[in-house]
Design a protein around this motif. Structure first.
Motif, PDB file in Angstrom:
ATOM      1  N   THR A   1      16.787  66.333  71.264  1.00  0.00           N
ATOM      2  CA  THR A   1      16.388  67.432  72.140  1.00  0.00           C
ATOM      3  C   THR A   1      15.415  68.359  71.427  1.00  0.00           C
ATOM      4  N   ALA A   2      14.587  69.026  72.233  1.00  0.00           N
ATOM      5  CA  ALA A   2      13.623  69.969  71.683  1.00  0.00           C
ATOM      6  C   ALA A   2      14.323  71.155  71.031  1.00  0.00           C
ATOM      7  N   VAL A   3      15.426  71.596  71.627  1.00  0.00           N
ATOM      8  CA  VAL A   3      16.161  72.736  71.068  1.00  0.00           C
ATOM      9  C   VAL A   3      16.647  72.416  69.658  1.00  0.00           C
ATOM     10  N   THR A   4      17.153  71.209  69.467  1.00  0.00           N
ATOM     11  CA  THR A   4      17.631  70.809  68.142  1.00  0.00           C
ATOM     12  C   THR A   4      16.487  70.751  67.145  1.00  0.00           C
ATOM     13  N   ARG A   5      15.350  70.185  67.555  1.00  0.00           N
ATOM     14  CA  ARG A   5      14.214  70.089  66.648  1.00  0.00           C
ATOM     15  C   ARG A   5      13.684  71.467  66.273  1.00  0.00           C
ATOM     16  N   ILE A   6      13.638  72.376  67.246  1.00  0.00           N
ATOM     17  CA  ILE A   6      13.172  73.737  66.952  1.00  0.00           C
ATOM     18  C   ILE A   6      14.130  74.427  65.983  1.00  0.00           C
TER      19      ILE A   6
ATOM     20  N   PHE B   1      14.056  67.275  57.567  1.00  0.00           N
ATOM     21  CA  PHE B   1      13.004  66.540  58.274  1.00  0.00           C
ATOM     22  C   PHE B   1      13.478  65.159  58.733  1.00  0.00           C
ATOM     23  N   LEU B   2      14.360  64.527  57.965  1.00  0.00           N
ATOM     24  CA  LEU B   2      14.920  63.248  58.414  1.00  0.00           C
ATOM     25  C   LEU B   2      15.740  63.434  59.692  1.00  0.00           C
ATOM     26  N   VAL B   3      16.546  64.478  59.717  1.00  0.00           N
ATOM     27  CA  VAL B   3      17.338  64.750  60.915  1.00  0.00           C
ATOM     28  C   VAL B   3      16.434  65.145  62.074  1.00  0.00           C
ATOM     29  N   THR B   4      15.368  65.907  61.784  1.00  0.00           N
ATOM     30  CA  THR B   4      14.432  66.315  62.835  1.00  0.00           C
ATOM     31  C   THR B   4      13.803  65.107  63.517  1.00  0.00           C
TER      32      THR B   4
ATOM     33  N   ILE C   1       6.142  71.453  58.375  1.00  0.00           N
ATOM     34  CA  ILE C   1       6.748  72.193  59.487  1.00  0.00           C
ATOM     35  C   ILE C   1       5.778  72.286  60.655  1.00  0.00           C
ATOM     36  N   GLY C   2       4.494  72.516  60.342  1.00  0.00           N
ATOM     37  CA  GLY C   2       3.496  72.583  61.399  1.00  0.00           C
ATOM     38  C   GLY C   2       3.392  71.288  62.175  1.00  0.00           C
ATOM     39  N   VAL C   3       3.418  70.160  61.453  1.00  0.00           N
ATOM     40  CA  VAL C   3       3.365  68.860  62.126  1.00  0.00           C
ATOM     41  C   VAL C   3       4.611  68.649  62.973  1.00  0.00           C
ATOM     42  N   SER C   4       5.777  69.006  62.426  1.00  0.00           N
ATOM     43  CA  SER C   4       7.029  68.831  63.166  1.00  0.00           C
ATOM     44  C   SER C   4       7.055  69.689  64.422  1.00  0.00           C
ATOM     45  N   ILE C   5       6.640  70.946  64.282  1.00  0.00           N
ATOM     46  CA  ILE C   5       6.596  71.834  65.448  1.00  0.00           C
ATOM     47  C   ILE C   5       5.577  71.317  66.456  1.00  0.00           C
TER      48      ILE C   5
END
Length: 450
Positions: free
Chosen positions: A223-228, A215-218, A398-402
């Motif tokens: 980029t969106a691809v990296t976060r996904i 989550f720290l890296v997220t 995960i839901g918040v991050s997504i």
């Protein structure tokens, strides 16, 4: 029920409200925090993720040591830590300081959350569990009703820094009620945690640490691809925890582990829903915090109504898995309803009210029965009920991050809700398949032998 037991129940209910408010209601503050610190909306969303990251990190170690300390003492110490940290959060001079304090609040909450089920087991007879958890479901929904409204009102009146004092007040009240309660039933000695190899336990705790790093890296990904990809990795972490816990258990308990999976995916679905709705109303339709919170009223109403109705109250494993199956179906129906709000004339509030009502129905049929399954079956598994709280919080994070990734990449409500609908539908399908497997297992346990 004796007045002393009512005081214990009220204290636990206030604690559940505090945990809910700290983990979920901060979504309403994202706009205010982003303006206060001059940061993007998506970055402000990590105020909620920071709490959930600390919560997830500390829950599994707390589960390993949960039987070493009296439940009441652990309850009081962790509650008072939350009071101190709540005051500190309101005084944060910089965004990174707020993130650190929110992380520490999550750690303190991780020590507090497992005590809820421990105290219920100690202070209430098994035949009272259904009533206690039925009302517990009402409390969760009342939290979903009252906490956003209170948070929004405080934010609109005095700014986001007033928000922590809500949970400071509820925590102090919970400690006072627990201290004043003198229960007539002496708490039985807890059975020691089952023997387990230190290897699997260390792996599970290590996965919790890795999840915080994810989550720290997220939060720093460009980029969106990296976060996904990172969110997908976090999902794999949660699934791995379930698998390892199942293999290291002293029994199969299929109902319990299917319930863990459903808690995990439902936590993702509900938080993606909430964040996307708040973004649409506040950023696309320019609603203030309080007006946005009112749209969630149907969700809180139905989530609280269903667990206290005779046919919606949790019972044995077979009854619980039946209710969970219906809740999974409602998740899928909610996903379908989200294709409407951004396409209708006006501000899209009416379709969102319908979607919120459907999501509330899903929550009402999911949380209390799932909690009852865990309360009944988790006392003698590795980490006790901490796995339940861990997976629910990890799913929420995960839901918040997504959700933050989706809102950062969608230009309007149409793209936003079509993406969110697909995610919620997928969660509903997974939950339904798991619920059907749990229901077959529960039916086989009830089948006569011979």
């Amino acid at each position: 029920m004796k007045p002393s037991l009512c005081a214990v129940a009220a204290s636990l209910y206030l604690t559940e409200y505090t945990l809910y408010s700290n983990s979920s209601s901060t979504v309403l503050l994202n706009s205010a925090i982003s303006e206060s610190f001059d940061i993007p909306f998506a970055q402000a969303a990590y105020v909620g993720v920071a709490f959930l990251a600390g919560f997830c990190l500390a829950l599994l170690p707390a589960g390993m040591t949960v039987h070493r300390y009296p439940a009441m003492r652990a309850f009081q110490v962790s509650s008072m830590a939350l009071v101190v940290l709540g005051i500190a959060a309101s005084l944060s001079p910089q965004f990174w300081v707020l993130i650190v304090i929110r992380f520490l609040q999550g750690v303190a909450s991780a020590a507090l959350a497992p005590q809820i089920f421990r105290i219920i087991r100690q202070q209430f007879y098994p035949d009272h569990h259904s009533a206690v958890l039925g009302t517990w479901g009402l409390v969760v929904s009342a939290s979903a009703l009252a906490s956003p409204l209170i948070t929004a009102a405080l934010n609109d009146a005095w700014g986001w820094r007033s928000f922590p004092y809500e949970t400071v007040a509820t925590t102090i009240a919970a400690v006072a009620l627990m201290a004043l309660a003198s229960t007539g039933r002496s708490a039985p000695e807890e059975q020691p945690a089952p023997n387990r190899s230190p290897g699997p336990a260390a792996v599970i705790v290590g996965l919790g640490v890795a999840q915080v790093g994810i989550f720290l890296v997220t939060s720093l990904a460009d980029t969106a691809v990296t976060r996904i990809a990172l969110c997908t990795t976090a999902i794999a972490v949660g699934a791995t925890v379930i698998v390892i816990c199942r293999r290291t258990s002293d029994g199969t308990r299929p109902v319990l582990y299917q319930s863990f999976l459903i808690v995990f995916v439902a936590g993702m679905a509900t938080n993606v829903f909430t964040l996307s709705v708040m973004y649409f109303l506040q950023q696309v339709r320019s609603f203030d915090s309080y007006r946005s919170a009112l749209v969630l009223l149907p969700m809180a109403f139905f989530a609280g109504l269903l667990p206290v109705l005779p046919w919606g109250r949790p019972g044995n494993s077979h009854e619980n898995t039946r209710l969970v199956s219906y809740g999974a179906i409602l998740l899928i129906v909610t996903a379908a309803s989200l294709t409407v709000p951004a396409t209708v004339p006006g501000d899209g509030v009416v379709p969102l009210l319908v979607s919120a009502a459907l999501m509330g129905g899903a929550m009402g049929l999911l949380w209390s029965p799932l909690a009852a399954n865990v309360l009944t079956n988790s006392a003698q598994i590795p980490f006790d009920s901490s796995v339940y709280h861990y997976l629910r919080a990890l799913g929420a994070a995960i839901g918040v991050s997504i959700g933050a990734t989706v809102v950062g990449e969608t230009a309007d409500g149409t793209d936003l809700f079509s993406t969110v609908a697909a995610l919620i539908a997928l969660a509903g399908i997974v939950a339904f398949v798991a619920a059907q497997a749990a229901r077959r297992a529960a039916s086989s346990q009830l089948a006569p032998v011979g």
